[in-house]
Design an enzyme around this catalytic site. Structure first.
Site, PDB file in Angstrom:
ATOM      1  N   CYS A 101       0.822  -1.201   0.000  1.00 14.13           N
ATOM      2  CA  CYS A 101       0.000   0.000   0.000  1.00 14.13           C
ATOM      3  C   CYS A 101       0.863   1.261   0.000  1.00 14.13           C
ATOM      4  CB  CYS A 101      -0.856   0.041   1.256  1.00 14.13           C
ATOM      5  SG  CYS A 101      -1.899  -1.387   1.457  1.00 14.13           S
ATOM      6  N   ARG A 120       5.484   0.069  -6.040  1.00 12.78           N
ATOM      7  CA  ARG A 120       5.443  -0.741  -4.830  1.00 12.78           C
ATOM      8  C   ARG A 120       4.432  -1.875  -4.934  1.00 12.78           C
ATOM      9  NH1 ARG A 120       7.834   2.250  -0.556  1.00 12.78           N
ATOM     10  NH2 ARG A 120       6.686   1.066   0.990  1.00 12.78           N
ATOM     11  N   TRP A 123      -3.117  -2.540  -1.492  1.00  8.39           N
ATOM     12  CA  TRP A 123      -2.736  -3.922  -1.778  1.00  8.39           C
ATOM     13  C   TRP A 123      -3.634  -4.765  -0.880  1.00  8.39           C
ATOM     14  CZ3 TRP A 123       0.915  -6.675  -4.631  1.00  8.39           C
ATOM     15  CH2 TRP A 123       1.233  -7.957  -4.176  1.00  8.39           C
ATOM     16  N   ASN A 177      -1.939   2.371   5.881  1.00  3.99           N
ATOM     17  CA  ASN A 177      -1.063   1.241   5.528  1.00  3.99           C
ATOM     18  C   ASN A 177      -0.862   0.419   6.789  1.00  3.99           C
ATOM     19  OD1 ASN A 177      -0.722   2.295   3.025  1.00  3.99           O
ATOM     20  ND2 ASN A 177       1.446   2.807   3.252  1.00  3.99           N
ATOM     21  N   GLY A 178      -0.802  -0.894   6.649  1.00  7.69           N
ATOM     22  CA  GLY A 178      -0.580  -1.739   7.829  1.00  7.69           C
ATOM     23  C   GLY A 178      -1.800  -2.591   8.115  1.00  7.69           C
ATOM     24  N   GLU A 199      19.493 -16.833  -6.554  1.00 10.45           N
ATOM     25  CA  GLU A 199      19.044 -15.489  -6.915  1.00 10.45           C
ATOM     26  C   GLU A 199      18.563 -15.445  -8.377  1.00 10.45           C
ATOM     27  OE1 GLU A 199      18.052 -12.985  -5.611  1.00 10.45           O
ATOM     28  OE2 GLU A 199      18.275 -11.356  -7.039  1.00 10.45           O
ATOM     29  N   LYS A 259      14.775 -14.440  -9.607  1.00  8.86           N
ATOM     30  CA  LYS A 259      14.505 -13.381 -10.594  1.00  8.86           C
ATOM     31  C   LYS A 259      13.611 -13.932 -11.702  1.00  8.86           C
ATOM     32  CE  LYS A 259      15.319 -10.537  -8.937  1.00  8.86           C
ATOM     33  NZ  LYS A 259      15.944 -10.373  -7.678  1.00  8.86           N
ATOM     34  N   GLU A 271      10.003 -14.678 -10.488  1.00  8.05           N
ATOM     35  CA  GLU A 271       9.157 -13.555 -10.058  1.00  8.05           C
ATOM     36  C   GLU A 271       8.697 -12.659 -11.201  1.00  8.05           C
ATOM     37  OE1 GLU A 271      10.744 -10.360  -7.555  1.00  8.05           O
ATOM     38  OE2 GLU A 271      12.756 -11.038  -8.040  1.00  8.05           O
ATOM     39  N   HIS A 310      21.473 -36.311  -5.613  1.00  6.79           N
ATOM     40  CA  HIS A 310      20.607 -36.747  -4.514  1.00  6.79           C
ATOM     41  C   HIS A 310      19.133 -36.550  -4.830  1.00  6.79           C
ATOM     42  CE1 HIS A 310      24.110 -37.466  -2.046  1.00  6.79           C
ATOM     43  NE2 HIS A 310      24.535 -36.220  -2.263  1.00  6.79           N
ATOM     44  N   LYS A 335       6.875  -4.148  -3.807  1.00  9.15           N
ATOM     45  CA  LYS A 335       8.270  -3.739  -3.629  1.00  9.15           C
ATOM     46  C   LYS A 335       8.689  -3.824  -2.169  1.00  9.15           C
ATOM     47  CE  LYS A 335      12.227  -2.321  -4.901  1.00  9.15           C
ATOM     48  NZ  LYS A 335      13.065  -3.402  -5.461  1.00  9.15           N
TER      49      LYS A 335
HETATM   50  C1  F6R Z   1      13.080 -10.083  -5.192  1.00 11.13           C
HETATM   51  C2  F6R Z   1      12.724  -9.149  -4.170  1.00 11.13           C
HETATM   52  C3  F6R Z   1      12.295  -9.651  -2.865  1.00 11.13           C
HETATM   53  C4  F6R Z   1      12.950  -8.818  -1.747  1.00 11.13           C
HETATM   54  C5  F6R Z   1      12.411  -9.233  -0.383  1.00 11.13           C
HETATM   55  C6  F6R Z   1      13.109  -8.482   0.730  1.00 11.13           C
HETATM   56  O1  F6R Z   1      13.510  -9.434  -6.337  1.00 11.13           O
HETATM   57  O2  F6R Z   1      12.780  -7.962  -4.389  1.00 11.13           O
HETATM   58  O3  F6R Z   1      12.599 -10.976  -2.702  1.00 11.13           O
HETATM   59  O4  F6R Z   1      14.322  -9.008  -1.810  1.00 11.13           O
HETATM   60  O5  F6R Z   1      11.045  -8.966  -0.332  1.00 11.13           O
HETATM   61  O6  F6R Z   1      12.941  -7.111   0.582  1.00 11.13           O
HETATM   62  P1  F6R Z   1      13.904  -6.091   1.275  1.00 11.13           P
HETATM   63  O7  F6R Z   1      15.266  -6.258   0.707  1.00 11.13           O
HETATM   64  O8  F6R Z   1      13.320  -4.753   0.961  1.00 11.13           O
HETATM   65  O9  F6R Z   1      13.891  -6.406   2.748  1.00 11.13           O
END
Ligand code: F6R
Length: 712
Positions: A2, A33, A88, A115-116, A583, A587, A590, A606, A707
């Site tokens: 949000c 976000r 959101w 928010n929250g 990682e 990527k 997602e 395994h 985000k």
């Molecule tokens: C993946 C991504 C998420 C964040 C995770 C932690 O691309 O962006 O996996 O890495 O939500 O977020 P932060 O780093 O903001 O604590």
């Protein structure tokens, strides 16, 4: 997640269309976000009229809805308060009725954006329903708006009218959970309340005249605060009996009347906002959950602390608290944002993610700038200097993070252990909390987070702080909760990261963690050579990243022709490259929604080998380090089962010639083993990007992702 945006103009004349444009543009800056609906509240033409506009989908849809309303756009306002929100969905599906602002009643006497999560909303809802309130949404938020009206109505006939701050204090003490909150009301025209607990909120300030001081005094009650004065035991509602978190402390006791505590809040003046003539100055205020949405208006910002109640009226910003704890600071400073507008614009790139991938040669330099002396081979991290002794003496280091940030911890754990010789573990914040893992006073807990607002990481931080551990933040967002609530830390200085998929923050976190390990070990003679080779490696890393980025077209080709039609992808690596595999897989899943799995190459035999055949796409991270022969053995096992892997290897790798012709390579420059992941991850970032573009997905707004994940 949000997003909140609010705009207040005080004797700065604005037309309605200018006001609406300001809030809609503010919301648009928060779009990255993640959200599913949006809304805004502005004043109408009749006295005491507040208008709400709410729509599902993008801010553009809300803009369209507003445009279709035939409202008089030219109406001028000398002073005005507008609030807006991107939602959101948590409680209730995305719909106009569930979108914010929420209202107290059909006349919109109180409207709020939030928010929250309010954890005791069911109890509040039950009680307010019993008092005659009719709820229209499925949200937890609506109860706040209704509670405002309930408290207001209870007090409206009292001898002393309740001012907006006092009302907010009475409302807030009923709320459990987390909030970033703006409240607007017809009863307090041109005033706004902004308050936070566990959810970020900041206030941008724009004045023509220079502010008299660069801080705002915090105003504490002169007599015992209303919460303490009433001293009412918490009461569990009948509906929630047995559920300890569903309580409404005062609501059933009619102790929502303003006590005669003598705190006449209107007496005070906010020093910063008084002109030379002693009168309030013309001013604009921008209230937001994220600095990216206010940077185009002003760089002067004030970050609210948890439990601050900001009250803006008559061109002044006041900050109140319900009580004063020992040693608590009595001011909030007005800071200057370092961020530039072009940093949050796409420029010539098609997507923020693409821009941020290509920014990495520069963002990595920014992380190291002023911190590494490449000639003297030294590292300085000012944010850690007072705590170095404590960290060096600690019993163990626990790195705690989520998602991509967790992977940067994985990528650097081994070099931390090697250089510091302190046992180092890496934890996913949610799992760490689920296990209630033991933490001790002599532990150092490092919290790595791009946003600095991730709820799981924040809760883990509170958990570790309560147990007396030293807490260290490795954070990108300056002023974020993690950066402020840790004992010490390092800002990674990657610049704003707008793309939901984290790219440049990963490489900068990685560099920041390596720098921290280098710093912690600079008193060790036996580590001198190793440290020197890593610092030399870091001096070249930016230009090597540039070189890897030249693979862009090749990777685009592979993504479009070989991988886009596939259902699944395996990424294999070991040692330092295990984190890269994880990682890369994250990527890809997602943003391209393709199943991908990062596998430790040593685990292939395994179980995972069962998946391997001529059709399964596989990427090996087989750059040169001490584990290279073992990775090669995994490559051979795949080729023996008719697999056709893509092998990410160092330039001119001769060991591959014995494999025959059933593989392709992506050649990457070589660096020190512990830095190689910085280069190897880039082709995977590009691959995920081109896969998503090929499939026509919205790269910067991947489905179901946000985000900053500010809910557990
Ligand atoms: C993946 C991504 C998420 C964040 C995770 C932690 O691309 O962006 O996996 O890495 O939500 O977020 P932060 O780093 O903001 O604590």
């Amino acid at each position: 997640m949000c997003g909140i945006f609010g705009y207040v103009n005080y004797y700065v004349q604005r037309s309605r269309s200018e006001i609406v444009d300001t809030v809609l543009n503010g919301l648009a800056r928060l779009e990255y976000r993640g959200y599913d609906s949006a809304g805004l509240a502005i004043d109408g033409d009749k006295p005491d009229e507040v208008l709400l506009f709410k729509e599902v989908g993008k801010v553009a849809a809300l803009r369209k809805l507003y445009a279709s309303s035939k409202i008089n756009n030219d109406r001028l306002f000398d002073s005005h308060v507008a609030i807006a929100h991107t939602r959101w969905a948590t409680h209730g599906r995305p719909s106009p009725i569930n979108a914010h602002p929420h209202r107290s009643d059909p006349n919109n006497e109180f409207v709020i954006v939030h928010n929250g999560i309010i954890t005791n909303y069911l109890a509040l809802k039950a009680l307010l329903t019993s008092k005659g309130f009719v709820f229209e949404s499925d949200t937890d938020t609506e109860c706040i708006a209704k509670l405002c009206k309930y408290v207001y109505d209870l007090n409206k006939d009292s001898a002393r009218p309740l001012d907006f701050t006092a009302l907010a204090k009475l409302v807030l003490r009923e709320l459990q959970g987390s909030y970033g909150l703006l409240i607007k009301s017809v009863h307090y025209p041109d005033e706004i309340i902004a308050t936070r607990k566990g959810s970020p909120l900041l206030i941008g300030i724009k004045t023509e005249q220079k502010l008299k001081v660069d801080f705002v005094d915090v105003e504490f009650p002169e007599l015992p605060d209303i919460t303490v004065a009433n001293n009412i035991p918490t009461i569990t509602t009948p509906e929630s009996a047995g559920l300890s978190n569903l309580t409404v402390p005062h609501l059933m006791t009619s102790n929502l009347l303003m006590p005669m505590d003598g705190s006449d809040l209107r007496r005070s003046q906010s020093r910063a906002f008084i002109s030379e003539e002693g009168t309030p100055m013309n001013a604009e205020f921008f209230l937001a959950s994220d600095p990216a949405s206010i940077i185009e208006h002003t760089k002067k910002v004030l970050y609210l602390e948890d439990d601050d109640i900001a009250h803006i009226y008559d061109g002044e910003l006041h900050i109140h608290r319900v009580r004063r704890e020992a040693g608590e600071p009595a001011i909030r400073s007005i800071q200057t944002l370092e961020m530039e507008l072009n940093e949050i614009m796409k420029g010539s790139f098609d997507h923020f993610m693409q821009k941020e991938i290509f920014e990495q040669p520069e963002s990595i330099i920014n992380t190291m700038r002023g911190r590494i002396d490449f000639e003297k081979k030294t590292v300085t991290l000012g944010g850690l200097s007072s705590y170095l002794g404590t960290i060096r003496r600690c019993r163990r280091i626990i790195m705690i993070a989520c998602g991509t940030s967790y992977h940067s911890c994985m990528a650097t754990r081994a070099i931390f252990e090697e250089l510091t010789e302190i046992p180092t573990t890496v934890e996913l914040a949610s799992d760490f909390l689920d296990r209630r893992s033991p933490v001790f006073r002599d532990d150092t807990c490092i919290f790595v987070s791009q946003s600095g607002e991730t709820a799981d990481s924040m809760l883990a931080l509170q958990y570790c702080a309560e147990r007396g551990a030293l807490t260290v933040g490795i954070v990108n967002s300056v002023g974020s909760s993690i950066s402020r609530q840790t004992n010490c830390g390092v800002h990674i200085n990657a610049g704003p990261e707008i793309g939901v998929a984290s790219t440049k923050a990963y490489t900068s976190q990685y560099v920041a963690l390596v720098m921290m390990a280098l710093l912690l070990s600079d008193d060790s003679i036996s580590k001198y050579e190793r440290r020197t080779s890593i610092i030399d490696g870091l001096s070249k890393i930016s230009s090597q990243v540039e070189e890897v980025l030249k693979l862009n077209d090749t990777i685009r080709g592979i993504a479009e022709t070989d991988l886009a039609q596939q259902k699944s992808l395996l990424l294999l690596g070991r040692g330092y490259q295990h984190a890269t595999a994880l990682e890369g897989a994250l990527k890809i899943k997602e943003i391209s929604y393709m199943h991908s799995e990062g596998v430790l190459a040593g685990e292939l035999k395994h179980g995972v080998l069962a998946l391997v055949d001529a059709t399964m796409p596989i990427i090996f991270l087989a750059t040169h380090d001490s584990l290279f022969p073992k990775v090669m053995s995994a490559v051979e096992q795949v080729i023996a089962r008719s697999g056709n892997p893509i092998i990410l290897c160092n330039k001119g790798e001769s060991a591959l010639s014995k494999l025959g012709k059933t593989y392709r390579t992506l050649e990457i420059p070589q660096t020190v083993d512990c830095l190689q992941g910085l280069l190897n991850v880039i082709p995977l970032q590009l691959m995920s990007y081109w896969l998503a573009v090929k499939k026509g997905y919205d790269v910067d707004f991947p489905r179901n992702l946000a985000k900053a994940v500010t809910v557990e």
